[in-house]
Design a protein around this motif. Structure first.
Motif, mmCIF file in Angstrom:
data_model
loop_
_atom_site.group_PDB
_atom_site.id
_atom_site.type_symbol
_atom_site.label_atom_id
_atom_site.label_comp_id
_atom_site.label_asym_id
_atom_site.label_seq_id
_atom_site.Cartn_x
_atom_site.Cartn_y
_atom_site.Cartn_z
ATOM 1 N N ALA A 152 69.325 -2.662 -20.926
ATOM 2 C CA ALA A 152 68.259 -2.033 -20.138
ATOM 3 C C ALA A 152 67.710 -0.779 -20.783
ATOM 4 O O ALA A 152 66.537 -0.438 -20.601
ATOM 5 N N ILE A 153 68.548 -0.075 -21.556
ATOM 6 C CA ILE A 153 68.079 1.173 -22.172
ATOM 7 C C ILE A 153 67.945 1.055 -23.687
ATOM 8 O O ILE A 153 67.736 2.060 -24.371
ATOM 9 N N GLU A 154 68.045 -0.167 -24.203
ATOM 10 C CA GLU A 154 67.922 -0.342 -25.663
ATOM 11 C C GLU A 154 66.559 0.132 -26.150
ATOM 12 O O GLU A 154 66.455 0.877 -27.131
ATOM 13 N N ARG A 155 65.482 -0.278 -25.462
ATOM 14 C CA ARG A 155 64.141 0.116 -25.894
ATOM 15 C C ARG A 155 63.930 1.620 -25.713
ATOM 16 O O ARG A 155 63.326 2.275 -26.574
ATOM 17 N N SER A 156 64.413 2.169 -24.610
ATOM 18 C CA SER A 156 64.279 3.609 -24.384
ATOM 19 C C SER A 156 64.999 4.403 -25.464
ATOM 20 O O SER A 156 64.505 5.451 -25.906
ATOM 21 N N THR A 157 66.160 3.917 -25.904
ATOM 22 C CA THR A 157 66.896 4.600 -26.965
ATOM 23 C C THR A 157 66.125 4.554 -28.273
ATOM 24 O O THR A 157 66.037 5.552 -29.007
ATOM 25 N N TYR A 158 65.536 3.402 -28.549
ATOM 26 C CA TYR A 158 64.683 3.264 -29.744
ATOM 27 C C TYR A 158 63.515 4.249 -29.689
ATOM 28 O O TYR A 158 63.223 4.960 -30.662
ATOM 29 N N VAL A 159 62.852 4.317 -28.544
ATOM 30 C CA VAL A 159 61.712 5.219 -28.374
ATOM 31 C C VAL A 159 62.144 6.674 -28.507
ATOM 32 O O VAL A 159 61.467 7.481 -29.150
ATOM 33 N N LEU A 160 63.284 7.015 -27.909
ATOM 34 C CA LEU A 160 63.775 8.385 -27.978
ATOM 35 C C LEU A 160 64.070 8.799 -29.419
ATOM 36 O O LEU A 160 63.641 9.873 -29.876
ATOM 37 N N LEU A 161 64.781 7.950 -30.158
ATOM 38 C CA LEU A 161 65.131 8.285 -31.538
ATOM 39 C C LEU A 161 63.889 8.334 -32.425
ATOM 40 O O LEU A 161 63.781 9.192 -33.316
ATOM 41 N N ALA A 162 62.934 7.412 -32.199
ATOM 42 C CA ALA A 162 61.683 7.440 -32.962
ATOM 43 C C ALA A 162 60.903 8.719 -32.678
ATOM 44 O O ALA A 162 60.336 9.341 -33.588
ATOM 45 N N SER A 163 60.874 9.126 -31.416
ATOM 46 C CA SER A 163 60.155 10.348 -31.035
ATOM 47 C C SER A 163 60.815 11.580 -31.639
ATOM 48 O O SER A 163 60.132 12.502 -32.100
#
Length: 261
Positions: free
Chosen positions: A82-93
């Motif tokens: 559920a938070i895989e994409r959010s983690t990707y977005v956070l690290l990219a940001s």
């Protein structure tokens, strides 16, 4: 409680993305923000090139590696789906914010537009590119792209539906309008310094490489639907097809079931 925490985490990751995206607009255009692509402490040119290339490489590696299916399969052994994409977005940001913070200006001028009307028009074109990027994300599913949709679905106790292949509006003109918008935003500059040129050139090269990886995944995910789409619609330049853009007669289709991912 776990679902609520996942939602708050996803919301925080999305807000970090918003801050990074808005600051990046000012950074590239030289508007509003305190540190831009052409301001900051000057260092020797060789040092500036090395630091800037390392910052760009960090962003590119994080962005590409974490987007691959094989990495996601490994990563979701430790991070909830559920938070895989959010983690990707956070690290990219965070990688983007690091780049914006630590970027070393190289102020030598490649070109400079003397006519103020043309200069304003180019700045407007750059801002249009950023708007084009944002619009393109909303035409598909902006909140899914940046992880918020997934944590909302999880909070509601529902499973994320399988992806559907769709080509709304701008996606009928080019296959990658988000990337086209970035290229416009990066290159439309009334004053192009060496530092800005380096940023635009490396990010454009990365975009072309990223498209190759992304389209391979899209063919695997959507099969012949994406093959037909690739044959009909140009990659980045409207109404233009290069040698890498096969026509139906050039590449026979093979029956293949759609793969959910």
């Amino acid at each position: 409680m776990a679902r609520l925490m996942a939602f708050l985490y996803g919301l925080a990751a999305y807000l970090v993305f918003v801050v990074a995206f808005l600051y990046a607009i000012g950074f590239v255009t030289g508007l509003v923000v305190p540190k831009t692509i052409d301001t900051g402490a000057l260092v020797p040119v060789g040092e500036a090139f090395i630091v800037n290339l390392l910052l760009l490489s960090l962003f590119a590696v994080q962005h590409s590696v974490m987007a691959r299916k094989s990495f996601k399969r490994w990563w979701t052994q430790f991070v909830p789906v559920a938070i895989e994409r959010s983690t990707y977005v956070l690290l990219a940001s965070l990688a983007l914010l690091l780049l914006l913070w630590q970027w070393r200006p190289i102020p030598a001028v490649v070109w400079q537009i003397a006519d103020p009307r043309i200069a304003v028009a180019l700045t407007g074109l750059s801002l249009f590119g950023w708007l084009f990027v944002l619009t393109s994300t909303f035409l598909i599913n902006h909140f899914e792209l940046f992880g918020l949709h997934q944590v909302v679905i999880n909070l509601a106790g529902r499973s994320t539906p399988a992806p559907r292949f769709k080509t709304p509006v701008l996606y009928k003109i080019v296959r990658h309008p988000v990337y086209l918008g970035f290229i416009i935003a990066f290159w439309a500059a009334p004053v192009m310094t060496v530092g800005h040129f380096l940023f635009a050139a490396v990010t454009t090269a990365y975009i072309l490489f990223g498209i190759m990886l992304e389209e391979r995944d899209l063919v695997e995910l959507f099969g012949d639907d994406y093959r037909r789409y690739r044959q009909r619609v140009p990659m980045l330049i409207p109404f233009w097809r290069g040698r890498d853009e096969p026509h139906a007669a050039d590449q026979p289709l093979q029956s293949r079931p759609r793969v959910a991912g």
